[in-house]
Each structure stands twice: as C-alpha cells, then as structure tokens.
Design a protein around this motif. Structure first.
Motif, short mmCIF file in Angstrom:
data_model
loop_
_atom_site.label_atom_id
_atom_site.label_comp_id
_atom_site.label_asym_id
_atom_site.label_seq_id
_atom_site.Cartn_x
_atom_site.Cartn_y
_atom_site.Cartn_z
N HIS A 23 0.07 89.95 54.55
CA HIS A 23 -1.38 89.82 54.64
C HIS A 23 -1.81 89.86 56.10
O HIS A 23 -1.07 89.42 56.99
CB HIS A 23 -1.83 88.52 53.98
N PRO A 24 -3.01 90.36 56.38
CA PRO A 24 -3.45 90.51 57.78
C PRO A 24 -3.54 89.20 58.54
O PRO A 24 -3.39 89.18 59.76
CB PRO A 24 -4.83 91.18 57.65
N LEU A 25 -3.78 88.09 57.84
CA LEU A 25 -3.82 86.79 58.50
C LEU A 25 -2.53 86.52 59.26
O LEU A 25 -2.55 85.95 60.37
CB LEU A 25 -4.07 85.69 57.47
N VAL A 26 -1.40 86.94 58.70
CA VAL A 26 -0.11 86.73 59.34
C VAL A 26 -0.04 87.52 60.65
O VAL A 26 0.40 87.00 61.69
CB VAL A 26 1.03 87.14 58.40
N ILE A 27 -0.46 88.78 60.63
CA ILE A 27 -0.42 89.62 61.83
C ILE A 27 -1.34 89.06 62.90
O ILE A 27 -0.96 88.97 64.08
CB ILE A 27 -0.81 91.07 61.49
N PHE A 28 -2.56 88.66 62.52
CA PHE A 28 -3.49 88.08 63.49
C PHE A 28 -2.93 86.79 64.10
O PHE A 28 -3.06 86.55 65.30
CB PHE A 28 -4.84 87.80 62.83
N ASN A 29 -2.30 85.97 63.26
CA ASN A 29 -1.73 84.71 63.74
C ASN A 29 -0.59 84.96 64.72
O ASN A 29 -0.46 84.29 65.75
CB ASN A 29 -1.24 83.89 62.55
N ILE A 30 0.26 85.96 64.42
CA ILE A 30 1.38 86.28 65.31
C ILE A 30 0.86 86.79 66.65
O ILE A 30 1.36 86.39 67.72
CB ILE A 30 2.30 87.33 64.65
N LEU A 106 9.83 95.17 69.58
CA LEU A 106 10.11 96.38 68.80
C LEU A 106 11.53 96.32 68.26
O LEU A 106 12.50 96.49 68.99
CB LEU A 106 9.93 97.62 69.68
N GLY A 107 11.68 96.04 66.96
CA GLY A 107 12.99 96.00 66.34
C GLY A 107 13.73 94.69 66.60
O GLY A 107 13.19 93.74 67.17
N VAL A 108 14.99 94.67 66.19
CA VAL A 108 15.81 93.46 66.32
C VAL A 108 16.48 93.43 67.69
O VAL A 108 16.67 94.46 68.33
CB VAL A 108 16.87 93.40 65.21
N THR A 109 16.87 92.23 68.13
CA THR A 109 17.54 92.05 69.41
C THR A 109 18.88 91.37 69.20
O THR A 109 19.26 91.05 68.06
CB THR A 109 16.67 91.19 70.35
N GLY A 110 19.59 91.12 70.30
CA GLY A 110 20.90 90.51 70.20
C GLY A 110 20.87 89.11 69.60
O GLY A 110 21.78 88.71 68.88
N LEU A 129 10.53 89.88 60.01
CA LEU A 129 9.37 90.70 60.32
C LEU A 129 9.25 90.85 61.83
O LEU A 129 9.30 89.85 62.56
CB LEU A 129 8.10 90.06 59.76
N THR A 130 9.11 92.08 62.32
CA THR A 130 8.93 92.33 63.76
C THR A 130 7.55 92.94 63.99
O THR A 130 7.13 93.85 63.27
CB THR A 130 10.02 93.26 64.31
N VAL A 131 6.87 92.45 65.02
CA VAL A 131 5.54 92.95 65.39
C VAL A 131 5.60 93.37 66.86
O VAL A 131 5.85 92.53 67.73
CB VAL A 131 4.45 91.88 65.18
N ASP A 132 5.39 94.63 67.13
CA ASP A 132 5.48 95.15 68.50
C ASP A 132 4.17 94.89 69.24
O ASP A 132 3.25 95.70 69.21
CB ASP A 132 5.79 96.65 68.48
N GLN A 139 1.12 101.95 69.72
CA GLN A 139 0.38 101.08 68.82
C GLN A 139 1.31 99.96 68.34
O GLN A 139 2.52 100.02 68.56
CB GLN A 139 -0.16 101.85 67.61
N GLY A 140 0.71 98.94 67.75
CA GLY A 140 1.51 97.81 67.29
C GLY A 140 2.30 98.15 66.03
O GLY A 140 1.75 98.19 64.94
N THR A 141 3.59 98.41 66.19
CA THR A 141 4.45 98.76 65.06
C THR A 141 4.92 97.50 64.35
O THR A 141 5.36 96.55 65.00
CB THR A 141 5.66 99.58 65.53
N ILE A 142 4.84 97.50 63.03
CA ILE A 142 5.24 96.35 62.21
C ILE A 142 6.33 96.81 61.25
O ILE A 142 6.14 97.78 60.52
CB ILE A 142 4.05 95.77 61.44
#
Length: 247
Positions: A23-30, A106-110, A129-132, A139-142
């Motif tokens: 849901h967009p609330l999650v993206i806005f909160n992040i 962007l993506g996973v890390t070590g 979940l990853t948010v760039d 642009q913000g890649t999810i």
C-alpha cells in the motif's frame, strides 16, 4: 557409488509461490523515515506489517523503522525497540502481523542476509522490500524478495535472494502523490485543481477505451446477428425448396 548416495547442492525455496502487494502508505512512511534518518546512517531499515492470504499473497499495509548500526561485516538491530513498536501497533491493529522487513537502497546488500535471518526467526518466509531512495535508475525503484536456502546434503551453506512479483495497490488520489514521490525532480507540487485535471484526463482516457471496446463488441454482435439471419434464411429456403419438389 549408487545414484542415491551422491551429495548435491540444492536450492530450497522458502515459499513455493509468493507474491506481494504494498500500500502507498508504506512507501510514503519509508521515504519519510529516510529523510529523517541520522546523519551518519546510509540507509534505513524497518519492519513490515500486514497479512498473508491463503493463495500466498503478502499484503503489506504498514511499517515502522528500526534503529540499527551496520558495518561491512556485521549488523546490530535494536530488538527491544522493534518488539515495543510491534506491541504498540498490534494494540491498534491486532490483525496486522510481521510479514517481513524493508531497507532503502537499490537491491540487497551484504548485510541483508543477516537481517533477513533475524526476521526469519520472527515470522516464516519474510518478504524483503527495497525502496531506492537514491534514484539510481532515474526514479524510485521498488522491489520485493524472498530468501532461498543453498544446501549441501543436510547442511545449509548460504541464502540467496530472489525477486518476487510486487503490485502497488492504490486509489487515483494516492497515485498522483506516488507519481510525484518516485520522480527525481518536479517543478512544483500540483494544487487541487491541477490534481483534479490530471485525474479527469486519466478518466477521459479510460472512457475512450471503454467506448472503443463497446463499439467493437457491437460491431461483432451485428456481424453475428447478420450471419445468424443468413443461416436461417438459407435453411428456410432449403426446406421450402424441398417441400416444393415433393409436391
């Protein structure tokens, strides 16, 4: 050695068929937590809350950030803060449970494997979940991931992240705000009239598509109707011709 005695490497999926909806609330909160992060922090991580349906779809409805420190080879989470926030959220929304965790970037890390291991103890098959927020692709890649286990016989050697389908579920008003968030730069925030104008343009485009679809359906039905009449007339003419020959 018999074939059954060979030891082979195997990838064991954490879930057979898993998908996620956020849901967009999650993206806005992040994004808000990323803006408010401490100066020394490179990224923000946190807990995802929601539910899991019977068909394996993870519904992500809420989130909260979890303080952490990380270096190249270790990650430290404030577990007490995480549990206190979870208890507070469940007092308001008792049906929301932990479904995974998020991180900015962007993506996973070590260090993602270490954090994912912790959340795997909190809930089976957590979603990552990853948010760039750095807009490295313009642009913000999810994206959403689950972990697969690499095994050698009975030993678990490592974990591999694999991307899963992710849908963004939002109403039109939320989509206007999301389109602004996911772009790198904007000239200005739209006012109410401009937002309504953009929504009306999308609505008119949808109405135009529906009109074209209905028009095509009507044309097809007309052809079917004419074909049916033609077949009926041919059948009737054949029967009349047969009756005339008998007489």
């Amino acid at each position: 050695m018999a074939a059954s005695e060979h030891t082979v490497l195997q990838f064991t999926p954490s879930s057979a068929s898993l998908s996620a909806r956020v849901h967009p609330l999650v993206i806005f909160n992040i994004c808000d937590c990323y803006v408010r992060r401490p100066d020394q922090a490179e990224r923000v991580i946190g807990t995802l809350l929601g539910s899991v349906s019977s068909d394996g779809t993870v519904e992500i409805r809420n989130s909260y950030a979890v303080p952490h420190n990380e270096s190249s080879d270790q990650v430290a989470l404030d577990i007490e803060y995480h549990h206190n926030m979870l208890a507070s959220h469940q007092k308001v929304n008792p049906k929301e449970v932990i479904v995974g965790w998020y991180s900015t970037g962007l993506g996973v890390t070590g260090g993602s494997a270490l954090i994912h291991e912790f959340y795997s103890r909190e809930v089976p098959n957590p979603v990552h979940l990853t948010v760039d927020t750095g807009f490295r692709n313009g642009q913000g890649t999810i994206k959403a991931y689950v972990s697969f286990i690499l095994s050698l016989g009975d030993r678990h050697l490592a974990a591999q992240f694999q991307e899963i389908p992710l849908d963004l579920c939002m109403i039109e008003a939320e989509r206007v705000g999301f389109d602004i968030v996911k772009t790198r730069t904007i000239d200005k925030l739209p006012n109410d009239l401009e937002g309504m104008e953009a929504s009306m343009e999308r609505l008119l485009a949808l109405i135009d598509d529906v009109y074209k679809y209905v028009d095509n359906v009507v044309d097809n039905l007309l052809l079917l109707y004419l074909s049916s009449i033609t077949r009926t007339q041919l059948s009737l003419a054949e029967k009349l011709n047969t009756a005339a020959q008998i007489l």
